[in-house]
Design an enzyme around this catalytic site. Structure first.
Site, PDB file in Angstrom:
ATOM      1  N   HIS A   1       3.637  -1.127   1.767  1.00  7.47           N
ATOM      2  CA  HIS A   1       3.313  -2.443   2.341  1.00  7.47           C
ATOM      3  C   HIS A   1       4.051  -2.635   3.669  1.00  7.47           C
ATOM      4  O   HIS A   1       3.501  -3.203   4.611  1.00  7.47           O
ATOM      5  CB  HIS A   1       3.721  -3.557   1.379  1.00  7.47           C
ATOM      6  CG  HIS A   1       2.975  -3.549   0.081  1.00  7.47           C
ATOM      7  ND1 HIS A   1       3.548  -3.144  -1.107  1.00  7.47           N
ATOM      8  CD2 HIS A   1       1.696  -3.886  -0.214  1.00  7.47           C
ATOM      9  CE1 HIS A   1       2.654  -3.242  -2.073  1.00  7.47           C
ATOM     10  NE2 HIS A   1       1.520  -3.687  -1.569  1.00  7.47           N
TER      11      HIS A   1
ATOM     12  N   GLY B   1      -4.426  -0.104   2.791  1.00  2.91           N
ATOM     13  CA  GLY B   1      -3.876   1.243   2.644  1.00  2.91           C
ATOM     14  C   GLY B   1      -4.929   2.250   2.209  1.00  2.91           C
ATOM     15  O   GLY B   1      -5.809   1.947   1.394  1.00  2.91           O
TER      16      GLY B   1
ATOM     17  N   SER C   1       3.172   2.934  -5.173  1.00  9.24           N
ATOM     18  CA  SER C   1       2.317   1.949  -5.832  1.00  9.24           C
ATOM     19  C   SER C   1       3.220   1.031  -6.635  1.00  9.24           C
ATOM     20  O   SER C   1       4.216   1.485  -7.207  1.00  9.24           O
ATOM     21  CB  SER C   1       1.333   2.651  -6.772  1.00  9.24           C
ATOM     22  OG  SER C   1       0.804   1.730  -7.695  1.00  9.24           O
TER      23      SER C   1
ATOM     24  N   GLY D   1       1.940  -8.480  -3.931  1.00  7.47           N
ATOM     25  CA  GLY D   1       3.392  -8.532  -4.129  1.00  7.47           C
ATOM     26  C   GLY D   1       3.937  -7.221  -4.666  1.00  7.47           C
ATOM     27  O   GLY D   1       3.271  -6.180  -4.587  1.00  7.47           O
TER      28      GLY D   1
END
Ligand code: PAF
Length: 286
Positions: free
Chosen positions: A34, A145, A183, A28
């Protein structure tokens, strides 16, 4: 996009979608990194499943776990806009039912050094949740990633131990305009911490890449260049700056000249603490 929270709902949602099926595992607090994973998955699969689960097993301290940002509504919007078909957001009891014995999955030999040494138990937690997600979602491919370079190698190792032939796809690190790798942890940096991190971490890695491109081959010289940059900001506390074989993650000593390392890529990875926030970044050369 359908959001589901139980394993039964997940199974029903998956039955209605075609293969190939891609899984993008996340914790999340989704950001453009993402989004890149999800949109890449979209291009390679008929069905894209995003999992959103803050996995307690991979956190060393309860404080770190409690501090992890939780932004489900915004995450659902970003996942849908990036192309997800199913968002699986289970509670802890759904992933790890108290009535079931959850075997801890061995993360293998690539998990020992680097993050594995600094965060004991971290990769066992990652391997356990990723295996569980693989068992629940049965993906054809799963995307990770490259910023979490060691995690990618650990997951590739894990996938190779399994019989279900899940393809692991790496997606390039997405950076902010100041160079800092995206991040979820960046949200916890103060303005000063953010500036210090951006002035050092990506700059040190770029300097290594540039020096390598201009012919510098000594690991010791490349390391000294990067360490000088990090040391220029006293608020950035270096945990490790590591040169390794990108495949085996075997460390390359300072005495090593990189032209005799063979064809394997070289992984340059670092971890540093800024404002009590642990940040990691990595590049691969050449
Ligand atoms: O990279 C992450 O966000 C996590 O380690 C992962 C792969 C979702 C497992 O919890």
């Amino acid at each position: 996009m359908r959001t589901v929270t139980t394993r039964a709902e997940l199974e029903a949602a998956l039955a209605a979608h075609e293969r190939p099926r891609a899984l993008v595992p996340t914790m999340g607090a989704l950001h453009a990194g993402h989004a890149a994973l999800i949109s890449t998955a979209r291009r390679h699969a008929a069905t894209v499943v995003v999992s959103l689960f803050v996995n307690p097993l991979q956190f060393g301290s309860a404080t770190d776990l409690a501090r992890y940002p939780r932004t489900l509504d915004a995450d659902a919007r970003l996942a849908e806009a990036s192309g997800a078909d199913v968002l699986f957001a289970p509670a802890v009891e759904e992933m790890y039912p108290p009535t079931e014995v959850i075997p801890t999955i061995n993360p293998g030999p690539l998990a020992v050094r680097l993050e594995g040494a600094s965060r004991p138990g971290h990769f066992a937690g990652v391997a356990t949740v990723v295996s569980r997600l693989f068992d629940l979602v049965h993906p054809d491919l799963a995307l990770f990633g490259e910023k979490d370079a060691q995690q990618v190698r650990v997951v590739e190792w894990l996938a190779a131990q399994r019989s279900d032939q899940i393809r692991i796809m790496r997606v390039a690190t997405v950076r902010d305009r100041d160079g800092l790798a995206l991040s979820s942890r960046n949200q916890r940096l103060s303005q000063h911490g953010r500036q210090s991190a951006a002035r050092t971490i990506p700059v040190a890695l770029s300097l290594v890449a540039e020096a390598y491109a201009s012919g510098v081959r000594s690991v010791g010289t490349l390391r000294a260049l990067a360490e000088r940059v990090i040391a220029s900001e006293p608020s950035v506390e270096l945990d490790y700056l590591d040169f390794a074989n990108g495949d085996s993650l075997a460390p390359l000593p300072d005495s090593k000249e990189l032209h005799d390392t063979g064809a394997d890529p070289i992984l340059v990875s670092l971890a540093a603490v800024v404002d009590s926030v642990r940040l990691i970044d990595a590049i691969t050369i050449p």
